[in-house]
Design an enzyme around this catalytic site. Sequence first.
Site, short mmCIF file in Angstrom:
data_model
loop_
_atom_site.label_atom_id
_atom_site.label_comp_id
_atom_site.label_asym_id
_atom_site.label_seq_id
_atom_site.Cartn_x
_atom_site.Cartn_y
_atom_site.Cartn_z
N ASP A 348 -18.73 -53.64 94.70
CA ASP A 348 -19.18 -54.26 95.91
C ASP A 348 -20.70 -54.16 96.00
OD1 ASP A 348 -18.64 -55.27 98.71
OD2 ASP A 348 -19.61 -53.37 99.19
N GLU A 378 -20.64 -57.96 92.43
CA GLU A 378 -21.42 -58.91 93.21
C GLU A 378 -22.91 -58.72 92.92
OE1 GLU A 378 -19.16 -59.57 97.37
OE2 GLU A 378 -19.93 -57.55 97.09
#
Length: 798
Positions: A348, A378
């Site tokens: 994340d 990400e």
Amino acid sequence: MMNGNYRNAEPLIETYDGNDLGLTYTPGSSQFKVWAPTAFAVSLVLYETGGNGEDAGSLGYRDSGRVVPMQLQAGGIWSVCFPGDLQGRYYMYRAVYADGSIREAADPYAKAVSANGMRSAIIDLRATDPDGWAEDSCPVLPHPLDAVLYELHVRDFSVHESSGLQAKGKYKAFTEGGVKDSSGHALGIDHLVELGVTHVHLLPVFDFQTVDELKASPDDGLGASADNSYNWGYDPQHYNVPEGSYSSDPADPAVRIREFKEMIQALHSRGISVIMDVVYNHTYSVEEGPFEPLAPGYFYRRDYSGKLSDGSGVGNELATERPMVRKYIKDSLAYWAQEYHIDGFRFDLMGLIDSVTIREITEELRLQVNPSLLIYGEPWTGGDSPLVSKTLKGVQRGKGYAVFNDHFRSALKGDSDGWGRGFATGEPGKEGAVASGIMGAIHEFTDSPAETVNYVTAHDNLNLWDKVLATQGLRQAAGLPVLDNGRLKDGGNLEAALAAADPYFAVDPADVLGNETVRRSLLANGVILTSQGIPFLHAGDELLRSKFGDHNSYRSGDAVNAIRWGNKAGFAPVFAYYKGLIELRRKHPAFRLRGRQEIERSLEFLRCDGGVVAYRLKDHAGGDAWSNIVVIFNANREPVSQPLPDTGRCWNIVVDHTRAGSEAFRLAEGNAVVLEGLSMMVLYDSYGEPGPARKTVEFLYERQDGDYRGWNLWVWGTGIQDGQHDFKQLQKGRAVAKIDVHPGNTLVGYILRRNDWEERAGSEDRFVDCSGEAQSVRVLLSEQERSGTARNPLELTS
């Protein structure tokens, strides 16, 4: 105590390299170690209860805890070894600082906790192993590009009544096989197997803070949101413990661990690997978080005014560039991979993790734990950060991990939450951006298609069905409510509003594939599943899942988030289409080309304008049995005609607007084909023996010191993927790297180097002769120490 106002300069503080932080339990004794370098004194506090107000058997009982002093050791470590069997007890650390302040906290390295993570628990981990756990093994794919990822929330998967599963919302739901709906459609884990995905990507499953584990029961029903019973889990509390709300008994520290392992074991037994979504960029709380009480001021990054930086958007970010933070992350990931047999990790907000840490994670986990680990994340942040070495798109080039391709995502669908359109949703002029994504972004930000994760939607933002409805201006017609944090924005009864909504009002059950919203959805993910790179699907796309227009359902409850399994029977042709596309991809290596040079040689575009993208995969691309493959996407509402290459053979259609798969069901007539509006087509001209197989050069690198960190190969002349190649496993003390070589290439050059040219072994370029008939060539690289020299030139044996 450390001054919290330093500005991201590396604190002068003791660090520790050992691998024994936390609790080391045996029936005879338990050793406790904690890193608290600035504490004046630290004590172990042993408790009988888990700290949730449990009655210990007598009226008015209070567990005040037994305080055991700990001893300070080198590296800022406080340690104590306590004799006897402590299994079933709980513990905390109590730190006293020079200013007189006292902090009590759970063990940051805790492997088991009481309900709601109140206290660290002492258990025998081996007693949590299910039967056959020692024999459990991770499904192995030959290459990361063979993966098909499926993002899923544990509770969403099974909590709805239509799932037919008994352990609703729990880990154990994944162990229930043979469940079917009234029409005979497979549900639960059998559905995943039938669909054909290779990896289940689980939203955060480590212990998170915002769900009351003692109250989060599926018995709450599907009514109004209960803030304490649902969350996606991006609010870490204990990084090395499974979340308790998904277990059948959160109050028993061992149950969540055993049931988590049973879930992994069940998926592995069906050939499905497991990815963990991990959140090492921030914690839910600072003062009440896992780090600040024992190492104040150290674990969190600060801005240039000395305040906590907020690149995560939730108030803090971890200073991953600091040695003990980096160590903690690496230790935690290794623990999950080893203890729980996890097959990969999705990071994340990976932009907030410094590039050195990500690189070391990728390298060390593959060398030391599992060479097949899949790592991606990400490549962005949630806000401004003072971190210089952010892991953004492009940083991953040649580094062995992948990043989400938001360029491709936006080109296909438009913006994430609004009315903006893309190629599949009706925006002209997006053909070039789509073509770039189809090629694995090798002319954008990747060196290899293995570095891009291709997707249209994920848990964040509007899901695919709701996004397409929005671009068509159909939200109001579908009766989708306006939601905010799981509640109706203007107040009212959420359950009634959802019951009144009909996201599928325009879908004719007799002609599901004829509906425009359905076609646009299939077109979007049809591009994803036939593009170069790693495809990623959001759970329920294959069932036309709706979240009733909620673009941020992180705590919206089951009423919004639960997967409605009745959609499988209602939209069976859609499921069959997804299944067919996945089967096509997995059976045909032309859709899984392994490198930049291979793509540039094998993929040519036939058309890229006017709402049409068409390309050919030629000459047995990737060793495929099909000679030439043509893929066409028509984003126009009207039919289009596309000329076909003249190969002297007829063209067999395996995908069109009616079905998808790997078997031909009709022939194209003449030298052109007509595509229906909002559809795709896949054709091949002839089926025969696969093309010449790739050759393999296997490099075995032997160092006397056994330290392979940072070392890699720089290769050229492969015809498939030149550039950096990592050593990914250890065999008998040697580091091993395997390089694919095009069968027509005869000479491969290489240089052994450390990191990005910090050092190279030997001053001359070296070459491997691949001209023979052997499919595999082995090269031994050895570097030996001799008296009077720090490092010798490379010695080569091939």
